[in-house]
Design an enzyme around this catalytic site. Structure first.
Site, PDB file in Angstrom:
ATOM      1  N   ALA A 115     -28.026   8.385  18.001  1.00  0.00           N
ATOM      2  CA  ALA A 115     -28.305   9.332  17.221  1.00  0.00           C
ATOM      3  C   ALA A 115     -28.235  10.046  18.425  1.00  0.00           C
ATOM      4  O   ALA A 115     -29.656   9.648  18.870  1.00  0.00           O
ATOM      5  CB  ALA A 115     -29.641   9.228  16.536  1.00  0.00           C
ATOM      6  N   CYS A 116     -28.407  11.690  18.351  1.00  0.00           N
ATOM      7  CA  CYS A 116     -28.025  12.532  18.525  1.00  0.00           C
ATOM      8  C   CYS A 116     -28.362  13.885  17.968  1.00  0.00           C
ATOM      9  O   CYS A 116     -27.654  13.667  16.285  1.00  0.00           O
ATOM     10  CB  CYS A 116     -27.276  12.564  19.636  1.00  0.00           C
ATOM     11  N   PRO A 117     -28.296  15.181  17.863  1.00  0.00           N
ATOM     12  CA  PRO A 117     -28.121  15.811  17.171  1.00  0.00           C
ATOM     13  C   PRO A 117     -26.996  16.644  16.307  1.00  0.00           C
ATOM     14  O   PRO A 117     -27.301  16.797  14.892  1.00  0.00           O
ATOM     15  CB  PRO A 117     -29.833  17.330  18.133  1.00  0.00           C
ATOM     16  N   ASP A 171     -32.245  10.821  20.816  1.00  0.00           N
ATOM     17  CA  ASP A 171     -32.495  11.717  20.796  1.00  0.00           C
ATOM     18  C   ASP A 171     -33.512  12.387  19.398  1.00  0.00           C
ATOM     19  O   ASP A 171     -33.589  13.969  20.031  1.00  0.00           O
ATOM     20  CB  ASP A 171     -32.456  13.479  22.133  1.00  0.00           C
TER      21      ASP A 171
END
Length: 175
Positions: A115-117, A171
């Site tokens: 996952a990332c923003p 993050d």
């Protein structure tokens, strides 16, 4: 018909995603509904080159199909899966009277969340790297991707419980 869609990592994440999208769009009209829980599934469709050796599929009807065919003609693909699926049994069932030590070459089960923003590049790059390494080592792997559009290829609590290793490459907060 409740159907489990299994995507062999060897077909690549983009091909798997396109096939899943086309099959999901055609599923309702063909009388299929997809589930991520093997216990609920009546049929398991494997997109890829080989059937997984997963005891959760024991006794289920299983069919191995080509992802490109699923993209080109999803309705025909689903009809063929329903008609040609065969009951699946594990490759070998070992019986032992005493506990045995874990063999170093035994197939490992891995679940991962990436996952990332924004969920655009790094999420899928990490997922592909994890899938590639696990495939190279002959391990079973399922990677859930999370980003701005939500979760893809969701991992069930049963899969987490059965895993030898859980990887979280994120993050952002992941629950």
């Amino acid at each position: 018909m409740k159907t489990l869609l299994i995507k062999d990592p060897s077909i690549g994440q983009a091909s798997a995603w396109m096939a899943q999208q086309r099959l999901t769009a055609a599923a309702a009209q063909a009388g299929f509904s997809f589930t991520d829980n093997p216990a609920e599934a009546e049929l398991a469709i494997v997109l890829g080159r080989e059937l997984p050796n997963d005891a959760a599929l024991n006794g289920k009807s299983v069919w191995l199909g080509d992802a490109q065919q699923a993209v080109r003609a999803p309705e025909q693909f689903l009809a063929q899966a329903k008609a040609e699926a065969k009951p699946w049994q594990p490759a070998a069932v070992a019986t032992a009277t005493a506990p045995t030590a874990v063999q170093p070459n035994a197939q490992k089960r891995i679940v991962a969340v990436t996952a990332c923003p924004t969920g655009v590049a790094h999420t899928f790059m990490a997922a592909e790297a994890i899938q590639a390494e696990a495939t190279k080592r002959g391990w079973w792997v399922k990677v859930e991707t999370r980003g701005s559009v939500g979760a893809g290829n969701a991992i069930t609590p049963e899969e987490v419980a059965a895993a030898d290793l859980v990887i979280v490459a994120a993050d952002i907060e992941v629950d």
